[in-house]
Design a protein around this motif. Structure first.
Motif, short mmCIF file in Angstrom:
data_model
loop_
_atom_site.label_atom_id
_atom_site.label_comp_id
_atom_site.label_asym_id
_atom_site.label_seq_id
_atom_site.Cartn_x
_atom_site.Cartn_y
_atom_site.Cartn_z
N PRO A 283 -52.20 32.80 -26.38
CA PRO A 283 -51.98 31.35 -26.53
C PRO A 283 -52.99 30.69 -27.46
O PRO A 283 -52.68 29.73 -28.14
CB PRO A 283 -52.08 30.84 -25.09
CG PRO A 283 -52.85 31.88 -24.34
CD PRO A 283 -52.54 33.18 -24.99
N VAL A 284 -54.18 31.20 -27.51
CA VAL A 284 -55.20 30.62 -28.43
C VAL A 284 -54.78 30.83 -29.87
O VAL A 284 -54.88 29.93 -30.71
CB VAL A 284 -56.58 31.24 -28.16
CG1 VAL A 284 -57.61 30.72 -29.17
CG2 VAL A 284 -57.03 30.98 -26.73
N TYR A 285 -54.30 32.06 -30.09
CA TYR A 285 -53.86 32.36 -31.46
C TYR A 285 -52.69 31.47 -31.86
O TYR A 285 -52.62 30.95 -32.97
CB TYR A 285 -53.48 33.84 -31.55
CG TYR A 285 -53.12 34.30 -32.94
CD1 TYR A 285 -54.11 34.68 -33.84
CD2 TYR A 285 -51.78 34.34 -33.33
CE1 TYR A 285 -53.76 35.10 -35.12
CE2 TYR A 285 -51.43 34.75 -34.60
CZ TYR A 285 -52.43 35.13 -35.50
OH TYR A 285 -52.08 35.55 -36.76
N VAL A 286 -51.77 31.30 -30.90
CA VAL A 286 -50.61 30.46 -31.19
C VAL A 286 -51.03 29.03 -31.48
O VAL A 286 -50.53 28.38 -32.41
CB VAL A 286 -49.62 30.52 -29.99
CG1 VAL A 286 -48.50 29.51 -30.17
CG2 VAL A 286 -49.06 31.92 -29.81
N THR A 287 -51.97 28.56 -30.68
CA THR A 287 -52.45 27.18 -30.90
C THR A 287 -53.11 27.04 -32.28
O THR A 287 -52.89 26.07 -33.01
CB THR A 287 -53.45 26.79 -29.80
OG1 THR A 287 -52.80 26.91 -28.52
CG2 THR A 287 -53.94 25.37 -30.01
N LEU A 288 -53.92 28.04 -32.64
CA LEU A 288 -54.59 27.99 -33.95
C LEU A 288 -53.58 28.04 -35.08
O LEU A 288 -53.72 27.34 -36.10
CB LEU A 288 -55.58 29.16 -34.09
CG LEU A 288 -56.83 29.09 -33.19
CD1 LEU A 288 -57.65 30.37 -33.32
CD2 LEU A 288 -57.68 27.87 -33.55
N VAL A 289 -52.53 28.84 -34.89
CA VAL A 289 -51.50 28.93 -35.93
C VAL A 289 -50.78 27.60 -36.08
O VAL A 289 -50.52 27.13 -37.20
CB VAL A 289 -50.51 30.06 -35.60
CG1 VAL A 289 -49.28 30.00 -36.52
CG2 VAL A 289 -51.17 31.41 -35.73
#
Length: 422
Positions: A283-289
């Motif tokens: 989810p962190v990666y998704v948020t950063l993307v």
């Protein structure tokens, strides 16, 4: 020593002999010398008393004053004086003392005197009158002494006084004539100047009333300058935002590079009770993307806005450059017309002021004061020539010298022997 005494004795004897010879000549020819000398004196007396006409002289004294100094005194207090060019045209003439002398013996003045006194009936004319008149400047002064010589003492005095009166009248007329010409000249020049002023003023009004006049162009240029400043300010703001977005994107990209896309998740099967591991999206990666996509979209929007602002700013600057060139050209033309209007207005005011001054000077007869009579001529009581006593004395001395010389010449030429001593 004896020789010196003897030479000295001879010299004294020679001198004594010479003196005796001289006295002897005078005794011998004395009657002739005295008789002929008296005859010469008598002849000079007869000629002086009987043949030579007595000549009488009448004198008058004139004083010259500079009329321009009086004119300048009369105009003191005016607004810093007048233009030199207009003043030089309109001021009364300044004459030198030689010019005044020349005017005294002018043919015009002589004809006036002949006509006023009726001298043409007595055989006088302008040329003969000039020979009777003499004028000289008194040394280190502005006085002119006029002398008139004639055989008639009354006529000499009349001519002298008439000359003074007619001379004053003539000089006054000349000054008044000069001032009249000055007034006419100033009138003509003022009329021409006013006509030129009307034409230039009309041209200036027409120029100012054009659709794109200087005032309109100045307003447009001011508005354009403000628009350019606003666009430039907005562009700088957008450029700052672009730099901020670029920095944010760079930071997100760095975070994404170290953030895994998926993570392991352990789950228990409820049926079997076994535990197994599965990979799910981080989810962190998704948020950063998502944040990176949003910032890249915002960056593209801002870059498009910056390009638009740059195009608008460039177009505005081009319009301002053209507007500034047009404004400079029309401003120069308007300033040129305005300067011409100001110059013509100043010239018209100067001409009007000088015309008023000249009319005032003319109305108070300022020109009459350039020459005044200091002393009038009176009828002479005694003639200045011939000097009878002086003529007789000169004839007596010349006769005595001449006939004494003649006696010595006759004595020298006489070589006859008359006495035993000879």
């Amino acid at each position: 020593m004896n020789d010196q005494n003897q030479n000295g004795k001879y010299s004294e004897e020679e001198i004594e002999i010479d003196l005796r010879e001289l006295l002897k000549v005078f005794r011998k020819w004395g009657k002739l010398i005295i008789t002929m000398t008296l005859l010469c004196a008598l002849a000079a007396g007869l000629v002086s008393w009987l043949l030579l006409s007595p000549i009488y002289q009448a004198n008058t004294l004139l004083m010259v004053s500079q009329a321009t100094e009086k004119l300048q005194t009369a105009s003191t207090g005016s607004n810093e004086g007048l233009e030199d060019l207009v003043g030089s045209v309109s001021r009364m003439p300044v004459l030198t003392m030689s010019t005044y002398l020349g005017q005294i013996k002018s043919e015009t003045l002589m004809n006036r005197i002949v006509e006023r006194l009726g001298l043409d009936e007595k055989g006088y004319n302008a040329q003969s009158l000039v020979r009777m008149i003499d004028a000289t400047v008194v040394k280190d002064s502005n006085l002119i002494e006029v002398t008139v010589t004639d055989t008639d003492p009354v006529l000499a005095a009349e001519i002298a006084n008439t000359l003074s009166e007619e001379y004053l009248t003539l000089m006054t007329e000349k000054n008044q004539e000069q001032m009249s010409r000055s007034v006419d000249f100033l009138n003509k020049q003022k009329t021409i100047t006013d006509q030129d002023l009307d034409k230039v003023s009309e041209r200036l009004q027409q120029f100012q009333s054009q659709p794109r006049g200087v005032v309109v162009l100045q307003t447009e240029f001011t508005a354009g300058t403000q628009d350019a400043a606003s666009l430039n300010s907005r562009l700088k703001t957008v450029q700052i935002e672009i730099r901020q977005l670029s920095a944010g994107i760079y930071s997100l990209e760095n975070q994404l590079s170290i953030t895994p896309q998926t993570i392991n998740s352990q789950q228990r099967d409820q049926t079997t009770g076994n535990t197994y591991t599965t990979q799910v999206a981080n989810p962190v990666y998704v948020t950063l993307v998502q944040e990176l996509i949003a910032k890249r979209a915002a960056l593209a929007e801002k870059e498009g806005e910056a390009d638009g602002l740059q195009q608008m700013l460039m177009q505005t600057n081009l319009e301002l450059d053209a507007l500034q060139a047009e404004l400079a050209e029309k401003s120069m033309e308007q300033e040129k017309l305005q300067r011409e209007v100001d110059r013509l207005e100043k010239t018209s005011e100067t001409l009007a002021m000088k015309k008023t001054e000249t009319q005032i000077a003319k109305s108070i007869d300022l020109g009459d004061t350039s020459v005044v009579v200091v002393s009038e001529a009176s009828t002479p009581e005694s003639p200045i020539k011939p000097n009878k006593k002086l003529n007789v004395a000169i004839a007596f001395i010349l006769g005595l010298m001449l006939f004494s010389l003649l006696a010595f010449v006759l004595e020298y030429l006489d070589n006859t022997i008359k006495t035993p001593e000879d």
